[in-house]
Write an enzyme that holds these catalytic residues in place. Structure first.
Site, PDB file in Angstrom:
ATOM      1  N   SER A   1      37.343  24.182   1.674  1.00  0.00           N
ATOM      2  CA  SER A   1      38.373  24.332   0.795  1.00  0.00           C
ATOM      3  C   SER A   1      38.889  25.685   0.401  1.00  0.00           C
ATOM      4  CB  SER A   1      38.443  23.535  -0.485  1.00  0.00           C
ATOM      5  OG  SER A   1      38.432  22.266  -0.042  1.00  0.00           O
TER       6      SER A   1
ATOM      7  N   LYS B   1      34.133  12.145  -7.725  1.00  0.00           N
ATOM      8  CA  LYS B   1      35.575  11.875  -7.904  1.00  0.00           C
ATOM      9  C   LYS B   1      35.808  10.754  -8.961  1.00  0.00           C
ATOM     10  CE  LYS B   1      36.874  13.235  -2.989  1.00  0.00           C
ATOM     11  NZ  LYS B   1      37.443  12.830  -1.723  1.00  0.00           N
TER      12      LYS B   1
ATOM     13  N   ALA C   1      36.217   7.062   0.025  1.00  0.00           N
ATOM     14  CA  ALA C   1      37.299   7.509   1.092  1.00  0.00           C
ATOM     15  C   ALA C   1      38.305   6.329   1.239  1.00  0.00           C
ATOM     16  CB  ALA C   1      36.701   7.886   2.066  1.00  0.00           C
TER      17      ALA C   1
ATOM     18  N   MET D   1      38.092   9.970   9.455  1.00  0.00           N
ATOM     19  CA  MET D   1      38.253  10.992   8.025  1.00  0.00           C
ATOM     20  C   MET D   1      37.267  12.000   8.125  1.00  0.00           C
ATOM     21  SD  MET D   1      39.622   8.729   4.849  1.00  0.00           S
ATOM     22  CE  MET D   1      39.783   6.917   4.936  1.00  0.00           C
TER      23      MET D   1
HETATM   24  P1  ATR Z   1      32.599   7.375   0.387  1.00  0.00           P
HETATM   25  O1  ATR Z   1      32.840   7.810  -0.807  1.00  0.00           O
HETATM   26  O2  ATR Z   1      32.469   8.495   1.310  1.00  0.00           O
HETATM   27  O3  ATR Z   1      33.674   6.416   1.151  1.00  0.00           O
HETATM   28  P2  ATR Z   1      30.664   5.433  -0.201  1.00  0.00           P
HETATM   29  O4  ATR Z   1      31.720   4.902  -1.379  1.00  0.00           O
HETATM   30  O5  ATR Z   1      29.213   5.178  -0.118  1.00  0.00           O
HETATM   31  O6  ATR Z   1      31.178   6.877   0.485  1.00  0.00           O
HETATM   32  O7  ATR Z   1      31.322   4.331   1.038  1.00  0.00           O
HETATM   33  C1  ATR Z   1      30.817   4.394   2.374  1.00  0.00           C
HETATM   34  C2  ATR Z   1      31.241   3.411   3.152  1.00  0.00           C
HETATM   35  O8  ATR Z   1      30.694   3.356   4.574  1.00  0.00           O
HETATM   36  C3  ATR Z   1      31.131   1.952   2.788  1.00  0.00           C
HETATM   37  O9  ATR Z   1      32.372   1.216   3.241  1.00  0.00           O
HETATM   38  C4  ATR Z   1      29.905   1.623   3.476  1.00  0.00           C
HETATM   39  O10 ATR Z   1      29.647   0.092   3.687  1.00  0.00           O
HETATM   40  P3  ATR Z   1      29.304  -0.651   2.448  1.00  0.00           P
HETATM   41  O11 ATR Z   1      30.252  -0.950   1.488  1.00  0.00           O
HETATM   42  O12 ATR Z   1      28.784  -1.909   3.224  1.00  0.00           O
HETATM   43  O13 ATR Z   1      27.817  -0.179   2.107  1.00  0.00           O
HETATM   44  C5  ATR Z   1      30.333   2.100   4.866  1.00  0.00           C
HETATM   45  N1  ATR Z   1      29.028   2.333   5.740  1.00  0.00           N
HETATM   46  C6  ATR Z   1      27.926   3.180   5.489  1.00  0.00           C
HETATM   47  N2  ATR Z   1      27.163   3.158   6.393  1.00  0.00           N
HETATM   48  C7  ATR Z   1      27.476   2.330   7.207  1.00  0.00           C
HETATM   49  C8  ATR Z   1      26.900   1.438   8.479  1.00  0.00           C
HETATM   50  N3  ATR Z   1      25.840   2.071   8.990  1.00  0.00           N
HETATM   51  N4  ATR Z   1      27.604   0.558   8.974  1.00  0.00           N
HETATM   52  C9  ATR Z   1      28.935   0.381   8.576  1.00  0.00           C
HETATM   53  N5  ATR Z   1      29.379   0.478   7.375  1.00  0.00           N
HETATM   54  C10 ATR Z   1      28.515   1.510   6.877  1.00  0.00           C
END
Ligand code: ATR
Length: 290
Positions: free
Chosen positions: A23, A72, A140, A228
């Protein structure tokens, strides 16, 4: 007086970690291009002291900040005022330190409009009338659903490993989806549906070394498949997309576009993102120095 001679307003990206944030570079290019007198730095916030760190920055003359992981939600909570798109996301990536007389700090979320602009303007892919799959239901994904709905997609499906989280996001966006005539529903990763026009990966799956969490049936031929993330974290998804006849795109354009929206909120002038995206692309794709 050139912008170099005028007193500079201060901005920063607040997060933990922030050392690798692009940024400051992006905003320096925007400032140069628009002749705005501002400095943009990094604000590393201790995990238990986000609010105090940002308040101290404001007290020292800071005018606003971008906010990145994991703050956030806190940024959203601490603001006196929130834009409607921040309300939908329940998270903010941008704070503007307006005075009490102006109504107090304003929280915005420019991630979603940045992604919509990257898809529709930079990639030239329409969202209106299209079927869109959003994979993930974390911060996200929450940030981008409102602008996707407002862009008028025909259908928005939110698929997540933990379906309850997708259900909560869909419930929060149900009214706005109805207003825009968008079909909005949740799905499992195993059965998300088929042949979407646009597929967006908002999961952190690649960071844990896991593969793409949905099957290739989600891609219609020539679909846009966007992760993303950018750099090595996006590579697996982009390779998968291309192997299955889709057009892959990473999150670098979204990063530049969300920054431009924040810049416009602070400065009242919208930079031209195209040359900045070209420069950032060259930087990110340059071979690592030996
Ligand atoms: P961010 O703020 O970056 O979105 P987050 O709130 O921790 O981070 O969300 C991570 C997302 O990635 C979630 O949708 C998570 O799924 P869960 O809600 O079931 O936890 C998803 N995610 C992370 N690791 C994953 C994996 N190995 N397979 C599928 N989905 C995954």
């Amino acid at each position: 007086m050139s912008s170099a001679d005028r007193p500079h307003d201060r901005y920063a990206v607040a997060g933990n970690p922030v050392a690798h944030s692009r940024s400051p570079h992006i905003h320096a290019l925007f400032a140069q291009q628009t002749g705005q007198a501002l400095d943009y730095g990094r604000l590393l916030c201790p995990l238990d002291a986000f609010a105090a760190t940002v308040q101290a920055f404001a007290a020292e003359g800071g005018r606003g900040c971008n906010v990145t992981v994991p703050f956030k939600f806190e940024a959203f909570a601490m603001a006196a005022r929130r834009t409607p798109r921040a309300e939908l996301a329940q998270a903010a990536n941008t704070l503007r330190f307006d005075s009490e007389a102006q109504g107090g700090w304003l929280a915005d979320n420019t991630d979603g409009i940045g992604l919509v602009r990257d898809i529709t303007v930079n990639a030239g892919v329409p969202l209106a009338g299209q079927r869109v799959l959003l994979i993930g239901a974390g911060g996200a994904s929450a940030g981008v659903m409102g602008p996707f709905i407002e862009a008028g997609c025909a259908e928005l499906v939110v698929a997540n490993r933990t379906v309850d989280k997708a259900e909560a996001l869909v419930a929060r966006h149900a009214d706005v989806a109805r207003q825009h005539g968008v079909r909005l529903r949740t799905a499992t990763l195993q059965n998300p549906g088929e042949a979407f026009d646009v597929v967006v990966n908002g999961t952190a799956a690649s960071l844990s070394g896991d593969g793409v969490p949905v099957g290739p049936q989600v891609l219609r031929a020539g679909a846009l498949a966007l992760d993303m993330m950018y750099g090595p974290a996006a590579q697996g998804f982009l390779d998968w997309a291309r192997q299955h006849g889709a057009v892959g795109r990473d999150g670098l354009g979204m990063l530049v576009e969300q920054a431009a929206e924040s810049f416009a909120l602070w400065r009242g002038v919208r930079p031209d993102t195209a040359p900045v995206l070209r420069e950032m692309r060259a930087l990110v794709e340059a071979p690592a120095p030996h």
